[in-house]
Design a protein around this motif. Structure first.
Motif, PDB file in Angstrom:
ATOM      1  N   ASN A   1       0.966  -1.132   0.024  1.00 44.73           N
ATOM      2  CA  ASN A   1       0.025   0.005  -0.209  1.00 44.73           C
ATOM      3  C   ASN A   1       0.944   1.116   0.050  1.00 44.73           C
ATOM      4  O   ASN A   1       1.592   1.540   0.703  1.00 44.73           O
ATOM      5  N   ALA A   2       0.645   2.032  -1.085  1.00 40.64           N
ATOM      6  CA  ALA A   2       1.545   3.277  -1.297  1.00 40.64           C
ATOM      7  C   ALA A   2       1.122   4.368  -0.246  1.00 40.64           C
ATOM      8  O   ALA A   2       0.151   4.656  -0.194  1.00 40.64           O
ATOM      9  N   ASP A   3       2.158   5.210   0.531  1.00 44.69           N
ATOM     10  CA  ASP A   3       1.738   5.944   1.185  1.00 44.69           C
ATOM     11  C   ASP A   3       2.641   7.216   1.162  1.00 44.69           C
ATOM     12  O   ASP A   3       2.562   8.477   1.904  1.00 44.69           O
ATOM     13  N   ALA A   4       3.905   7.158   0.490  1.00 39.48           N
ATOM     14  CA  ALA A   4       4.880   8.086   0.420  1.00 39.48           C
ATOM     15  C   ALA A   4       5.652   8.151  -0.893  1.00 39.48           C
ATOM     16  O   ALA A   4       6.088   7.196  -1.416  1.00 39.48           O
ATOM     17  N   VAL A   5       5.783   9.470  -1.483  1.00 39.41           N
ATOM     18  CA  VAL A   5       6.758   9.553  -2.519  1.00 39.41           C
ATOM     19  C   VAL A   5       7.607  10.807  -2.180  1.00 39.41           C
ATOM     20  O   VAL A   5       7.352  11.786  -1.654  1.00 39.41           O
ATOM     21  N   GLU A   6       8.999  10.672  -2.592  1.00 43.19           N
ATOM     22  CA  GLU A   6      10.123  11.863  -2.476  1.00 43.19           C
ATOM     23  C   GLU A   6      10.985  11.783  -3.465  1.00 43.19           C
ATOM     24  O   GLU A   6      11.655  10.874  -3.594  1.00 43.19           O
ATOM     25  N   PHE A   7      11.129  13.028  -4.370  1.00 43.69           N
ATOM     26  CA  PHE A   7      12.128  13.165  -5.186  1.00 43.69           C
ATOM     27  C   PHE A   7      13.435  13.748  -4.310  1.00 43.69           C
ATOM     28  O   PHE A   7      13.163  14.500  -3.462  1.00 43.69           O
ATOM     29  N   CYS A   8      14.456  13.147  -4.740  1.00 46.62           N
ATOM     30  CA  CYS A   8      15.800  13.642  -3.882  1.00 46.62           C
ATOM     31  C   CYS A   8      16.041  15.011  -4.192  1.00 46.62           C
ATOM     32  O   CYS A   8      16.149  15.341  -5.651  1.00 46.62           O
ATOM     33  N   PRO A   9      16.301  15.823  -3.287  1.00 49.99           N
ATOM     34  CA  PRO A   9      16.797  17.129  -3.687  1.00 49.99           C
ATOM     35  C   PRO A   9      18.201  17.733  -3.873  1.00 49.99           C
ATOM     36  O   PRO A   9      18.668  18.792  -3.923  1.00 49.99           O
ATOM     37  N   HIS A  10      19.183  16.616  -3.791  1.00 49.47           N
ATOM     38  CA  HIS A  10      20.363  16.986  -4.156  1.00 49.47           C
ATOM     39  C   HIS A  10      20.758  16.814  -5.615  1.00 49.47           C
ATOM     40  O   HIS A  10      20.295  16.064  -6.527  1.00 49.47           O
ATOM     41  N   ASP A  11      21.806  17.820  -5.859  1.00 45.01           N
ATOM     42  CA  ASP A  11      22.068  18.246  -7.376  1.00 45.01           C
ATOM     43  C   ASP A  11      22.187  17.065  -8.317  1.00 45.01           C
ATOM     44  O   ASP A  11      21.889  16.659  -9.320  1.00 45.01           O
ATOM     45  N   SER A  12      23.001  15.911  -7.699  1.00 47.66           N
ATOM     46  CA  SER A  12      23.427  14.726  -8.471  1.00 47.66           C
ATOM     47  C   SER A  12      22.228  13.593  -8.801  1.00 47.66           C
ATOM     48  O   SER A  12      22.558  12.813  -9.250  1.00 47.66           O
ATOM     49  N   PHE A  13      21.306  13.905  -7.785  1.00 49.18           N
ATOM     50  CA  PHE A  13      20.220  12.886  -7.592  1.00 49.18           C
ATOM     51  C   PHE A  13      18.924  13.436  -7.893  1.00 49.18           C
ATOM     52  O   PHE A  13      17.874  12.794  -7.463  1.00 49.18           O
ATOM     53  N   TYR A  14      18.513  14.503  -8.862  1.00 51.88           N
ATOM     54  CA  TYR A  14      17.374  15.004  -9.098  1.00 51.88           C
ATOM     55  C   TYR A  14      16.338  13.793  -9.663  1.00 51.88           C
ATOM     56  O   TYR A  14      15.337  14.053  -9.675  1.00 51.88           O
ATOM     57  N   ASN A  15      17.100  13.092 -10.275  1.00 49.35           N
ATOM     58  CA  ASN A  15      16.449  12.099 -11.085  1.00 49.35           C
ATOM     59  C   ASN A  15      15.716  11.001 -10.075  1.00 49.35           C
ATOM     60  O   ASN A  15      14.968   9.908 -10.712  1.00 49.35           O
ATOM     61  N   VAL A  16      16.238  10.651  -8.906  1.00 39.20           N
ATOM     62  CA  VAL A  16      15.881   9.700  -8.042  1.00 39.20           C
ATOM     63  C   VAL A  16      14.646   9.889  -7.369  1.00 39.20           C
ATOM     64  O   VAL A  16      14.523  10.735  -6.542  1.00 39.20           O
ATOM     65  N   LEU A  17      13.665   9.131  -7.335  1.00 41.32           N
ATOM     66  CA  LEU A  17      12.555   9.185  -6.771  1.00 41.32           C
ATOM     67  C   LEU A  17      12.483   7.750  -5.710  1.00 41.32           C
ATOM     68  O   LEU A  17      12.772   6.820  -5.938  1.00 41.32           O
ATOM     69  N   ALA A  18      12.016   8.186  -4.407  1.00 41.21           N
ATOM     70  CA  ALA A  18      11.631   7.253  -3.768  1.00 41.21           C
ATOM     71  C   ALA A  18      10.213   7.048  -3.156  1.00 41.21           C
ATOM     72  O   ALA A  18       9.632   8.052  -3.135  1.00 41.21           O
ATOM     73  N   ALA A  19       9.884   5.875  -3.161  1.00 42.59           N
ATOM     74  CA  ALA A  19       8.521   5.581  -2.766  1.00 42.59           C
ATOM     75  C   ALA A  19       8.342   4.555  -1.746  1.00 42.59           C
ATOM     76  O   ALA A  19       9.248   3.683  -1.652  1.00 42.59           O
ATOM     77  N   SER A  20       7.589   4.735  -0.704  1.00 41.87           N
ATOM     78  CA  SER A  20       7.585   3.734   0.640  1.00 41.87           C
ATOM     79  C   SER A  20       5.967   3.103   0.779  1.00 41.87           C
ATOM     80  O   SER A  20       5.335   3.624  -0.061  1.00 41.87           O
ATOM     81  N   THR A  21       5.975   2.010   1.387  1.00 44.02           N
ATOM     82  CA  THR A  21       4.750   1.305   1.524  1.00 44.02           C
ATOM     83  C   THR A  21       4.555   0.859   2.747  1.00 44.02           C
ATOM     84  O   THR A  21       5.442   0.791   3.736  1.00 44.02           O
ATOM     85  N   TYR A  22       3.196   0.322   3.056  1.00 42.92           N
ATOM     86  CA  TYR A  22       3.064  -0.065   4.350  1.00 42.92           C
ATOM     87  C   TYR A  22       1.900  -1.222   4.171  1.00 42.92           C
ATOM     88  O   TYR A  22       1.095  -1.165   3.310  1.00 42.92           O
ATOM     89  N   VAL A  23       2.204  -2.643   4.666  1.00 43.21           N
ATOM     90  CA  VAL A  23       1.232  -3.746   4.526  1.00 43.21           C
ATOM     91  C   VAL A  23       1.090  -4.257   5.964  1.00 43.21           C
ATOM     92  O   VAL A  23       1.827  -4.366   6.798  1.00 43.21           O
TER      93      VAL A  23
END
Length: 309
Positions: free
Chosen positions: A11-33
């Protein structure tokens, strides 16, 4: 405009784009089950993606299994050792965990953990201007601040009286070092001055409806926030003082609106500048979507913000 989507493992509950210059393309998503039965348990995972909004790419990088997660937040760029962005996790065990992202995107290692609340921790957020401070909010209605320099369990302040229901999200302003926003199950967005945490700036607060699960400041436009309001969908809100107006909504999720974030900075892929995006996720259908907001709205507010500055 939709860019891409995927179904997560929980179950998806959070998404976060990385705010650091070299990692703007990185997206983190978290879940709870929630695993029911004779031996119930609450599990989750953090999944990392590579995002290219113009190329329509949403590519899996890595998954980390963990306890059930309610919130994740990247550290600000001001934190020391910017080559290793940190990711804070608020979980169902009442703990806060800090991970470090390696430059290769291939290893996400845990650095620190402590018991922050007696109940579930729903929100964890680094202070943007003072990144060694971490704010937490819980089902126990407690709004807390911790100083990582003096040991992970050192409490800076705690407010137990203002929120009528659990605290779902905490968002420090990137433009004003004294302004912080909280969202709660009681459907209110509250504006705080961190120099005086006994009560919010405006006691009447701002009612967004449906329970305010996420609030995200636009990375470059002051007073513009992206909100996930559970039963009331996703909305982009412009606020100034105690006034707030919804300027755009997104309704392509059929379940509880939980995770939302802006992509930051200029994304460079193959030497070319790419458009930034918004990521949103919904809980029960496990759906992650990446989309672009209406350009005219953001251009209008961007021009207004530049005039003020």
């Amino acid at each position: 405009m939709d860019v891409g989507h995927c179904i997560l493992d929980g179950n998806a509950d959070a998404v976060e784009f990385c705010p650091h210059d070299s990692f703007y393309n990185v997206l983190a998503a978290s879940t709870y089950v929630l695993q029911e039965g004779d031996c119930p348990s609450r599990s989750g995972c953090i999944t990392l993606f590579d995002v290219d909004a113009d190329g329509g790419r949403l590519e899996l990088i890595q998954k980390v299994e963990t306890a059930g997660i309610f919130d994740i937040k990247w550290s600000p760029e001001l934190l020391q050792n910017p080559a290793r962005p940190l990711l804070a996790q608020a979980d169902a065990d009442g703990c806060v965990k800090i991970y470090s992202l390696q430059c290769s995107d291939s290893d996400d290692s845990e650095m620190r953990e402590w018991k922050a609340h007696d109940f579930e921790v729903w929100a964890a957020s680094f202070d943007i201007q003072q990144p060694m401070l971490v704010y937490t909010g819980s089902d126990d209605c407690k709004f807390c601040c911790w100083d990582l320099r003096d040991g992970p369990s050192n409490l800076v302040f705690q407010n137990t009286k203002v929120h009528k229901m659990g605290i779902c999200c905490i968002a420090k302003s990137p433009f004003d070092p004294n302004t912080l926003l909280t969202g709660s199950y009681d459907e209110c967005l509250r504006v705080w001055d961190v120099r005086s945490t006994s009560k919010p700036v405006n006691e009447s607060s701002i009612c967004l409806g449906g329970g305010v699960w996420r609030i995200k400041h636009h990375p470059s436009i002051q007073g513009l926030v992206l909100t996930a309001c559970m039963h009331n969908g996703f909305a982009i809100v412009k606020f100034e003082g105690d006034q707030a107006d919804v300027v755009e909504t997104y309704e392509k999720h059929g379940s509880l609106a939980y995770g939302a974030d802006w992509q930051r900075g200029d994304v460079i892929v193959g030497g070319r500048r790419k458009s930034s995006a918004i990521a949103t996720c919904s809980f029960y259908d496990r759906l992650l979507r990446v989309w672009k907001p209406e350009g005219d709205n953001l251009k209008r507010f961007s021009s207004s913000s530049n005039e003020k500055n």
